[in-house]
Design an enzyme around this catalytic site. Structure first.
Site, short mmCIF file in Angstrom:
data_model
loop_
_atom_site.label_atom_id
_atom_site.label_comp_id
_atom_site.label_asym_id
_atom_site.label_seq_id
_atom_site.Cartn_x
_atom_site.Cartn_y
_atom_site.Cartn_z
CB SER A 23 102.92 77.16 17.65
OG SER A 23 103.20 78.53 17.46
CB SER A 72 92.61 85.91 10.08
OG SER A 72 93.45 86.62 9.20
CB VAL A 73 96.05 85.81 15.22
CG1 VAL A 73 96.92 86.67 16.13
CG2 VAL A 73 94.83 85.28 15.98
CG ASN A 101 105.72 78.18 15.22
OD1 ASN A 101 105.65 79.19 14.52
ND2 ASN A 101 105.15 77.05 14.88
CB CYS A 131 105.38 82.20 6.30
SG CYS A 131 105.04 82.30 8.05
N GLY A 244 95.74 68.37 15.37
CA GLY A 244 94.61 68.70 14.52
C GLY A 244 93.32 68.14 15.09
N GLY A 266 95.66 71.92 20.56
CA GLY A 266 95.55 73.32 20.18
C GLY A 266 94.26 73.97 20.63
#
Length: 304
Positions: A23, A72-73, A101, A131, A244, A266
């Site tokens: 995601s 840091s979108v 997601n 979050c 990862g 990713g």
């Protein structure tokens, strides 16, 4: 090349192959669909969704590092309703699994999104518990086992969809977080989410990212991710999706041997939009060379 059985069973969710995309790195598939056939992916974990649309964080919000990247979108996305109306019909035309997601600032938000997606064509939900819980002073759900259990249980009670819980690596003990997710009703665990990092512009003497810190991903985090996947695989009884720093077939095979039943790619998608197809072919070549007939033959078979 002999026909290798690449299907994997995540105990309730079958994938045509173990190659998924993480995601936030693949959007909703439209851009990458110009380079690869999305039918050849095991699954697409779509860009993180929130209850309402979000504009995201101020720029700069992406920075390159020697062995990865910082972002840091800020969960920029059109909101769950726009996803259902505008993006899901496009994704539904492909044979790949579609995983939504979901993100929230409160437990109630998570549960509302899960409930809304229950009657749609998505194949599974991926619960992003990195979050912050605004009702608990901004502490991320994923850092506390009790919070992980509670939010997973709440979402489980609000949806009949296959439920994946995505774990944050920024914790004291990843094993207890995995156990909490399983006890809360997760069908599967995905890990790891990004580490926390920063970069500094020495000429301006200030952080490169507007918000100072961001999520660190890319090849440099692979050893950490691999260790955590191995530890959680020894602890829980539900399937694991490993991610990862995966950028090659060798990387992917390491995760499968460590106990992951599937993997998600990713940051490598940004460097090479064909990487998913190349990794799929590479895994098949390895299996044929070793005399295996199915990818399932190597899952969790690390000789430790």
């Amino acid at each position: 090349m002999k026909a290798i059985d690449m299907t994997v069973d995540l105990k309730g969710l079958t994938l045509q192959n173990p190659i998924m995309v993480a995601s936030g790195t693949f959007g909703f598939g439209r851009e990458y669909g110009e380079y690869i056939d999305l039918n050849h992916l095991g699954g697409i974990m779509v860009k993180g969704l929130t209850l309402e649309a979000r504009k995201g964080n101020p720029v700069p919000r992406v920075a390159e590092t020697p062995m990865g990247m910082l972002n840091s979108v800020g969960l920029q996305n059109p909101g769950v309703e726009a996803f259902i109306q505008e993006e899901l019909p496009y994704l539904s035309q492909f044979s790949t699994r579609v995983i939504a997601n979901i993100n929230g600032n409160t437990m109630e938000e998570y549960c509302k999104i899960a409930e809304r997606l229950s009657d749609t064509g998505v194949d599974a939900l991926e619960l992003n518990i990195s979050c912050p819980n605004v009702k608990e002073g901004g502490v991320a759900f994923g850092r506390d086992p009790e919070m992980v259990y509670k939010v997973t249980k709440c979402v489980r009670e609000h949806t009949n969809k296959y439920l994946i819980v995505k774990l944050s690596p920024n914790v004291r003990d990843i094993r207890e977080i995995g156990q909490a997710a399983e006890e809360g009703g997760a069908d599967c665990i995905s890990l790891i989410n990004t580490l926390i990092g920063m970069a500094i512009d020495i000429e301006q003497q200030k952080p490169i990212l507007a918000r100072g810190i961001g999520g660190f991903s890319g090849p440099a985090i692979k050893p950490v991710a691999l260790r955590m996947v191995y530890e959680v695989a020894q602890t829980v009884g539900i399937p694991i999706i490993g991610m990862g720093g995966i950028s090659s077939a060798q990387d992917a095979i390491e995760f499968l041997l460590a106990g992951a039943s599937a993997i998600a790619i990713g940051t490598a998608n940004f460097i090479n939009p064909l990487v998913t197809m190349e990794i799929n072919e590479g895994i098949q070549g390895y299996l044929e060379r070793k005399g295996y007939t199915s990818v399932r033959d190597i899952i969790g078979k690390l000789k430790a």
